[in-house]
Design a protein around this motif. Structure first.
Motif, short mmCIF file in Angstrom:
data_model
loop_
_atom_site.label_atom_id
_atom_site.label_comp_id
_atom_site.label_asym_id
_atom_site.label_seq_id
_atom_site.Cartn_x
_atom_site.Cartn_y
_atom_site.Cartn_z
N UNK A 12 -31.19 20.27 18.33
CA UNK A 12 -29.81 20.44 17.21
C UNK A 12 -29.40 18.92 16.83
N UNK A 13 -29.86 18.60 15.74
CA UNK A 13 -29.45 17.32 15.14
C UNK A 13 -28.51 17.24 14.36
N UNK A 14 -28.17 15.97 14.18
CA UNK A 14 -26.87 15.79 13.19
C UNK A 14 -27.13 16.32 12.12
N UNK A 15 -28.27 16.45 11.33
CA UNK A 15 -28.41 17.06 10.19
C UNK A 15 -29.26 18.30 10.17
N UNK A 16 -28.93 19.24 9.44
CA UNK A 16 -29.65 20.62 9.56
C UNK A 16 -31.12 20.40 8.70
N UNK B 280 -32.48 34.52 9.56
CA UNK B 280 -31.85 35.43 9.10
C UNK B 280 -32.74 35.22 7.54
N UNK C 287 -32.36 32.06 5.45
CA UNK C 287 -33.19 30.71 6.10
C UNK C 287 -34.69 30.82 5.61
N UNK D 288 -26.52 26.65 -3.43
CA UNK D 288 -24.98 26.47 -3.56
C UNK D 288 -24.53 25.82 -4.68
N UNK E 168 -25.40 17.73 -1.61
CA UNK E 168 -26.43 18.13 -0.44
C UNK E 168 -27.46 17.07 -0.35
N UNK F 7 -28.26 14.58 2.41
CA UNK F 7 -29.23 14.88 3.52
C UNK F 7 -30.46 14.20 3.10
N UNK G 149 -27.16 31.83 11.67
CA UNK G 149 -27.80 30.72 11.97
C UNK G 149 -26.93 29.30 12.49
N UNK H 87 -25.89 26.52 11.53
CA UNK H 87 -26.39 25.32 11.27
C UNK H 87 -25.29 24.67 11.09
N UNK I 45 -23.65 23.50 14.37
CA UNK I 45 -24.43 22.46 15.27
C UNK I 45 -24.20 21.02 14.80
N UNK I 46 -23.93 20.85 13.42
CA UNK I 46 -23.90 19.65 12.86
C UNK I 46 -22.66 18.60 13.49
N UNK J 60 -22.46 21.81 5.31
CA UNK J 60 -22.91 23.05 4.43
C UNK J 60 -22.94 24.31 5.39
#
Lengths: 166, 120
Positions: free
Chosen positions: A28-32, A72, A75, A124, A129, A132, B81, B83, B86-87, B98
């Motif tokens: 689980x990184x800082x960035x999705x 989901x 995703x 979105x 975004x 990232x 999810x 996400x 977790x960030x 987001x």
């Protein structure tokens, strides 16, 4: 024909299984969106040992299956965006450039992340975004390189068997 | 691995570093406000100095935003999810969290022009 079906089925199952293994890794990184992309090992093996069409089908079926099973619908949409763009770029790079399997895999990793990001931007409606992007670019490169190196080893050993079977 | 592949990897990593630094330099303004968007609509706006919890509720679900010591973090979400949960917390201008399924965007901005004018 039946041999072909068996090989495709086996590779799809393998890709599906690797997607599952990937969910077990507590990344689980800082960035999705950062992940290893283990399933791409199967896709790239199919691309190098079989042909474009079968690799594409394996990739799409894998995304559909793992999307419905492990994550989901939203995703799955990003996976599809990334998966299709990445596959197109890998297939083009393999045919029209002189990059080796590692280079092709790196391009696949990077464009997979880019595809996901662009899908997200479309969903979105926000450019913020793109923040990232640098991290995803670096992560895609590293993950793609690892999978490519691994893919080179696997392809070398499996090619005779797979080509004989199909 | 071919030599060309190695060069490709180095070029891409260098590009990532350049983009990262470029983005940081471009956004070198002081972080002043935490802004929450739902879709394209602005939903809420706080000073980064605030310490508080805030529940973001949308048609699709909810997210819990925690503001603490100049950072913003999403710690709970209704989506499967997680996400956004977790960030890591964000604190710099331009950083963003987001939640895709709820279409919630939490970002840090410099104070908007309008607000500055109102205050002066």
């Amino acid at each position: 024909m039946s041999k072909k079906v068996a090989v495709y089925g086996m590779l799809t199952a393998l890709a599906f299984l690797l997607s599952y293994v990937e969910t077990l890794i507590p990344f689980s990184f800082a960035i999705p969106g950062i992940k290893l992309g283990l399933a791409n090992l199967v896709v790239i093996t199919a691309l190098y040992c079989l042909d474009i069409k079968s690799a594409f089908v394996i990739s799409m079926v894998r995304i559909l299956l793992s999307g419905l099973t492990f994550s989901s619908l939203s995703i799955m949409l990003y996976s599809l965006g990334g998966g299709i763009l990445s596959f197109l770029c890998m297939a083009l790079a393999k045919h029209f450039t002189s990059f080796g399997i590692t280079g092709v895999s790196v391009l696949g990793g990077v464009t997979h992340n880019l595809g996901q990001l662009l899908t997200a931007v479309l969903v979105v409606h926000t450019g913020s975004l793109m923040y990232y992007f640098p991290a995803l670019l670096a992560a895609g490169t590293v993950a793609g390189a690892l999978i490519g190196l691994l893919g080179g080893l696997v392809t070398e050993r499996l090619r005779p068997f797979l080509q004989q079977a199909v | 691995m071919k030599k060309k592949d190695g060069i490709l990897i180095l070029v891409l990593l260098a590009a990532a570093a350049v983009f990262f630094l470029g983005y940081r330099l471009w956004n070198r303004k002081t972080p002043e406000e935490v802004v929450v968007y739902v879709g394209e609509q602005e939903y809420a706006r706080f000073s980064v100095k605030e310490n508080r919890e805030f529940l973001i509720e949308t048609e699709k679900g909810s997210n819990l935003l925690i503001l603490k010591d100049g950072t913003a973090d999403v710690t709970e979400a209704s989506c499967p999810d997680k996400i956004c949960v977790h960030q890591s917390p964000i604190s710099q201008t331009g950083e963003t969290i987001v939640c895709m399924p709820n279409r919630v965007i939490v970002t840090i901005e410099q104070a908007s022009q309008k607000r500055i004018m109102n205050e002066s």
